[in-house]
Design an enzyme around this catalytic site. Sequence first.
Site, PDB file in Angstrom:
ATOM      1  N   GLY A 140      38.559   6.632  71.944  1.00 49.19           N
ATOM      2  CA  GLY A 140      38.331   7.983  72.465  1.00 49.19           C
ATOM      3  C   GLY A 140      37.264   8.702  71.665  1.00 49.19           C
ATOM      4  O   GLY A 140      37.406   9.869  71.310  1.00 49.19           O
ATOM      5  N   ALA A 141      36.155   7.988  71.411  1.00 46.55           N
ATOM      6  CA  ALA A 141      35.110   8.537  70.526  1.00 46.55           C
ATOM      7  C   ALA A 141      34.051   9.325  71.299  1.00 46.55           C
ATOM      8  O   ALA A 141      33.148   9.891  70.685  1.00 46.55           O
ATOM      9  CB  ALA A 141      34.453   7.404  69.750  1.00 46.55           C
ATOM     10  N   ASP A 174      38.246   0.468  78.401  1.00 46.64           N
ATOM     11  CA  ASP A 174      39.408   1.271  78.781  1.00 46.64           C
ATOM     12  C   ASP A 174      40.617   0.731  78.011  1.00 46.64           C
ATOM     13  O   ASP A 174      40.963  -0.452  78.162  1.00 46.64           O
ATOM     14  CB  ASP A 174      39.601   1.110  80.304  1.00 46.64           C
ATOM     15  CG  ASP A 174      40.700   1.993  80.856  1.00 46.64           C
ATOM     16  OD1 ASP A 174      41.624   2.337  80.098  1.00 46.64           O
ATOM     17  OD2 ASP A 174      40.618   2.322  82.046  1.00 46.64           O
ATOM     18  N   SER A 190      51.170  14.837  68.402  1.00 48.53           N
ATOM     19  CA  SER A 190      50.952  16.184  68.955  1.00 48.53           C
ATOM     20  C   SER A 190      52.166  17.057  68.687  1.00 48.53           C
ATOM     21  O   SER A 190      53.276  16.546  68.492  1.00 48.53           O
ATOM     22  CB  SER A 190      50.752  16.078  70.473  1.00 48.53           C
ATOM     23  OG  SER A 190      50.710  17.351  71.064  1.00 48.53           O
ATOM     24  N   TYR A 195      53.981  13.961  79.456  1.00 47.25           N
ATOM     25  CA  TYR A 195      53.085  14.030  78.296  1.00 47.25           C
ATOM     26  C   TYR A 195      53.932  14.114  77.021  1.00 47.25           C
ATOM     27  O   TYR A 195      53.678  13.409  76.041  1.00 47.25           O
ATOM     28  CB  TYR A 195      52.116  15.222  78.402  1.00 47.25           C
ATOM     29  CG  TYR A 195      51.162  15.288  77.223  1.00 47.25           C
ATOM     30  CD1 TYR A 195      50.230  14.280  76.991  1.00 47.25           C
ATOM     31  CD2 TYR A 195      51.215  16.346  76.301  1.00 47.25           C
ATOM     32  CE1 TYR A 195      49.370  14.318  75.893  1.00 47.25           C
ATOM     33  CE2 TYR A 195      50.357  16.395  75.211  1.00 47.25           C
ATOM     34  CZ  TYR A 195      49.438  15.382  75.010  1.00 47.25           C
ATOM     35  OH  TYR A 195      48.593  15.416  73.922  1.00 47.25           O
ATOM     36  N   LYS A 248      54.045  11.478  73.816  1.00 48.75           N
ATOM     37  CA  LYS A 248      53.741  11.852  72.422  1.00 48.75           C
ATOM     38  C   LYS A 248      54.972  11.697  71.519  1.00 48.75           C
ATOM     39  O   LYS A 248      54.835  11.331  70.350  1.00 48.75           O
ATOM     40  CB  LYS A 248      53.148  13.265  72.363  1.00 48.75           C
ATOM     41  CG  LYS A 248      51.703  13.314  72.906  1.00 48.75           C
ATOM     42  CD  LYS A 248      50.748  12.453  72.058  1.00 48.75           C
ATOM     43  CE  LYS A 248      49.346  12.368  72.598  1.00 48.75           C
ATOM     44  NZ  LYS A 248      48.428  11.573  71.790  1.00 48.75           N
ATOM     45  N   PRO A 250      48.566  17.671  66.076  1.00 49.40           N
ATOM     46  CA  PRO A 250      48.071  19.047  66.191  1.00 49.40           C
ATOM     47  C   PRO A 250      48.744  19.842  67.306  1.00 49.40           C
ATOM     48  O   PRO A 250      49.232  19.270  68.280  1.00 49.40           O
ATOM     49  CB  PRO A 250      46.576  18.867  66.524  1.00 49.40           C
ATOM     50  CG  PRO A 250      46.328  17.406  66.673  1.00 49.40           C
ATOM     51  CD  PRO A 250      47.659  16.711  66.735  1.00 49.40           C
ATOM     52  N   GLY A 251      48.678  21.178  67.150  1.00 47.09           N
ATOM     53  CA  GLY A 251      48.970  22.088  68.265  1.00 47.09           C
ATOM     54  C   GLY A 251      47.718  22.167  69.126  1.00 47.09           C
ATOM     55  O   GLY A 251      46.940  21.203  69.190  1.00 47.09           O
ATOM     56  N   PHE A 298      40.296  18.305  76.521  1.00 43.19           N
ATOM     57  CA  PHE A 298      41.691  17.994  76.847  1.00 43.19           C
ATOM     58  C   PHE A 298      42.240  18.780  78.054  1.00 43.19           C
ATOM     59  O   PHE A 298      42.823  18.197  78.965  1.00 43.19           O
ATOM     60  CB  PHE A 298      42.522  18.286  75.588  1.00 43.19           C
ATOM     61  CG  PHE A 298      43.990  18.013  75.701  1.00 43.19           C
ATOM     62  CD1 PHE A 298      44.500  16.734  75.520  1.00 43.19           C
ATOM     63  CD2 PHE A 298      44.883  19.048  75.968  1.00 43.19           C
ATOM     64  CE1 PHE A 298      45.867  16.487  75.602  1.00 43.19           C
ATOM     65  CE2 PHE A 298      46.250  18.810  76.049  1.00 43.19           C
ATOM     66  CZ  PHE A 298      46.737  17.530  75.870  1.00 43.19           C
TER      67      PHE A 298
HETATM   68  P1  NAP Z   1      39.331  14.895  74.800  1.00 40.84           P
HETATM   69  O1  NAP Z   1      38.253  15.808  74.323  1.00 40.84           O
HETATM   70  O2  NAP Z   1      39.663  14.890  76.254  1.00 40.84           O
HETATM   71  O3  NAP Z   1      38.989  13.400  74.327  1.00 40.84           O
HETATM   72  C1  NAP Z   1      39.784  12.323  74.742  1.00 40.84           C
HETATM   73  C2  NAP Z   1      39.060  11.019  74.440  1.00 40.84           C
HETATM   74  O4  NAP Z   1      39.891   9.925  74.885  1.00 40.84           O
HETATM   75  C3  NAP Z   1      37.746  10.902  75.168  1.00 40.84           C
HETATM   76  O5  NAP Z   1      36.793  10.335  74.293  1.00 40.84           O
HETATM   77  C4  NAP Z   1      38.041   9.927  76.305  1.00 40.84           C
HETATM   78  O6  NAP Z   1      36.858   9.190  76.583  1.00 40.84           O
HETATM   79  C5  NAP Z   1      39.096   9.029  75.644  1.00 40.84           C
HETATM   80  N1  NAP Z   1      39.923   8.313  76.610  1.00 40.84           N
HETATM   81  C6  NAP Z   1      40.755   8.833  77.538  1.00 40.84           C
HETATM   82  N2  NAP Z   1      41.300   7.844  78.261  1.00 40.84           N
HETATM   83  C7  NAP Z   1      40.796   6.679  77.771  1.00 40.84           C
HETATM   84  C8  NAP Z   1      40.969   5.319  78.111  1.00 40.84           C
HETATM   85  N3  NAP Z   1      41.783   4.950  79.092  1.00 40.84           N
HETATM   86  N4  NAP Z   1      40.288   4.376  77.409  1.00 40.84           N
HETATM   87  C9  NAP Z   1      39.462   4.737  76.401  1.00 40.84           C
HETATM   88  N5  NAP Z   1      39.254   6.012  76.037  1.00 40.84           N
HETATM   89  C10 NAP Z   1      39.919   6.969  76.721  1.00 40.84           C
HETATM   90  O7  NAP Z   1      40.711  15.194  74.067  1.00 40.84           O
HETATM   91  P2  NAP Z   1      41.082  15.429  72.534  1.00 40.84           P
HETATM   92  O8  NAP Z   1      41.704  16.768  72.437  1.00 40.84           O
HETATM   93  O9  NAP Z   1      39.981  15.081  71.631  1.00 40.84           O
HETATM   94  O10 NAP Z   1      42.278  14.374  72.412  1.00 40.84           O
HETATM   95  C11 NAP Z   1      42.309  13.328  71.466  1.00 40.84           C
HETATM   96  C12 NAP Z   1      43.751  13.001  71.143  1.00 40.84           C
HETATM   97  O11 NAP Z   1      44.377  14.141  70.551  1.00 40.84           O
HETATM   98  C13 NAP Z   1      44.611  12.637  72.351  1.00 40.84           C
HETATM   99  O12 NAP Z   1      45.463  11.559  72.005  1.00 40.84           O
HETATM  100  C14 NAP Z   1      45.427  13.890  72.608  1.00 40.84           C
HETATM  101  O13 NAP Z   1      46.652  13.609  73.249  1.00 40.84           O
HETATM  102  C15 NAP Z   1      45.614  14.385  71.187  1.00 40.84           C
HETATM  103  N6  NAP Z   1      45.929  15.819  71.072  1.00 40.84           N
HETATM  104  C16 NAP Z   1      45.120  16.754  71.636  1.00 40.84           C
HETATM  105  C17 NAP Z   1      45.475  18.106  71.551  1.00 40.84           C
HETATM  106  C18 NAP Z   1      44.648  19.187  72.184  1.00 40.84           C
HETATM  107  O14 NAP Z   1      45.166  20.320  72.349  1.00 40.84           O
HETATM  108  N7  NAP Z   1      43.401  18.943  72.533  1.00 40.84           N
HETATM  109  C19 NAP Z   1      46.636  18.474  70.861  1.00 40.84           C
HETATM  110  C20 NAP Z   1      47.414  17.493  70.287  1.00 40.84           C
HETATM  111  C21 NAP Z   1      47.065  16.172  70.394  1.00 40.84           C
HETATM  112  P3  NAP Z   1      36.395   8.648  78.012  1.00 40.84           P
HETATM  113  O15 NAP Z   1      36.763   9.674  79.029  1.00 40.84           O
HETATM  114  O16 NAP Z   1      34.940   8.453  77.820  1.00 40.84           O
HETATM  115  O17 NAP Z   1      37.133   7.360  78.161  1.00 40.84           O
END
Ligand code: NAP
Length: 256
Positions: A12-13, A62, A142, A155, A159, A185-186, A192
């Site tokens: 998810g980079a 993926d 999360s 979801y 988590k 994180p919150g 996201f």
């Molecule tokens: P984001 O900006 O939507 O980034 C998510 C990343 O995951 C993107 O790079 C996306 O890339 C990749 N991804 C999604 N599905 C994938 C798949 N099937 N295969 C490979 N890559 C995939 O979200 P983020 O907030 O940075 O989230 C990162 C992590 O933090 C997640 O696990 C999320 O649950 C967790 N988190 C987020 C929050 C929040 O509020 N944002 C809070 C707590 C925890 P592509 O679309 O290019 O594949």
Amino acid sequence: MKLKNKTAFITGASAGIGKRCAKELAKRGVNLILLSRRKEKLKKLKEKLSKYDVTINIYAADVTQYAQIEKIAKELQARSIVPNILINNAGLSQGLDAIDTANVKDWDRMIDTNLKGLLYVSRLIIPMMKELQDAHIINLGSIAGRQVYAGGSVYNATKFGVHALNDAMNIDLFGTKVKVTNVAPGAVETEFSMVRFHGDKTKADGVYAGYTPLNAKDVTESILFALKQPTHVNIQEIFLTPTAQRTTYLTHRETL
Ligand code: NAP
């Protein structure tokens, strides 16, 4: 761990927390293996980070497709590239609906990505890391893995599952030098919420209205804190929220 000249595998980079981790680790001399589905985003990120003296391998793949991850793992092995750091970050939420009305496809995507994807990557990468004297797995948990909220059901379940898998990895890697940390994180402002609401920007913006959410750098700082600990220190969990958010139900919004 001393970061310079180590290698990190980040899922998810292409956006959000994973992208920021890539940037901060490159700055510190860490070679990168970057994976996500959107190839263009990864190519641009690689270009942007080319100013740092590190090797960057990108993989448009993926995490839900075991065969794709297996092929990458085999290629890394063939090239003798062994990640010291695995950041299991790829993940998403889809929808905010009750259990009796939600879209089953949304459930499938969350379960496939957040649980099965994390497991596939871990199953294929951890065996390479096990013999290292300095290795670390970061799992992105999360606040949703601690507290259930309305519409969060599946979801939340994924988590809660990540939190359980973090504990399971700590048990299964007992006796090795592989550390395992759950960073939970919150609210973080990234792509996201746009993903959760299927591109509805008004709904996505509403999530962050009236308070200062965490940003990707804040979360990356916690990840770096865990990574930088000396060999004998294993931080098993970091739980961070915006100051305005104390539980999934208590977010203080100034303007509302
Ligand atoms: P984001 O900006 O939507 O980034 C998510 C990343 O995951 C993107 O790079 C996306 O890339 C990749 N991804 C999604 N599905 C994938 C798949 N099937 N295969 C490979 N890559 C995939 O979200 P983020 O907030 O940075 O989230 C990162 C992590 O933090 C997640 O696990 C999320 O649950 C967790 N988190 C987020 C929050 C929040 O509020 N944002 C809070 C707590 C925890 P592509 O679309 O290019 O594949």
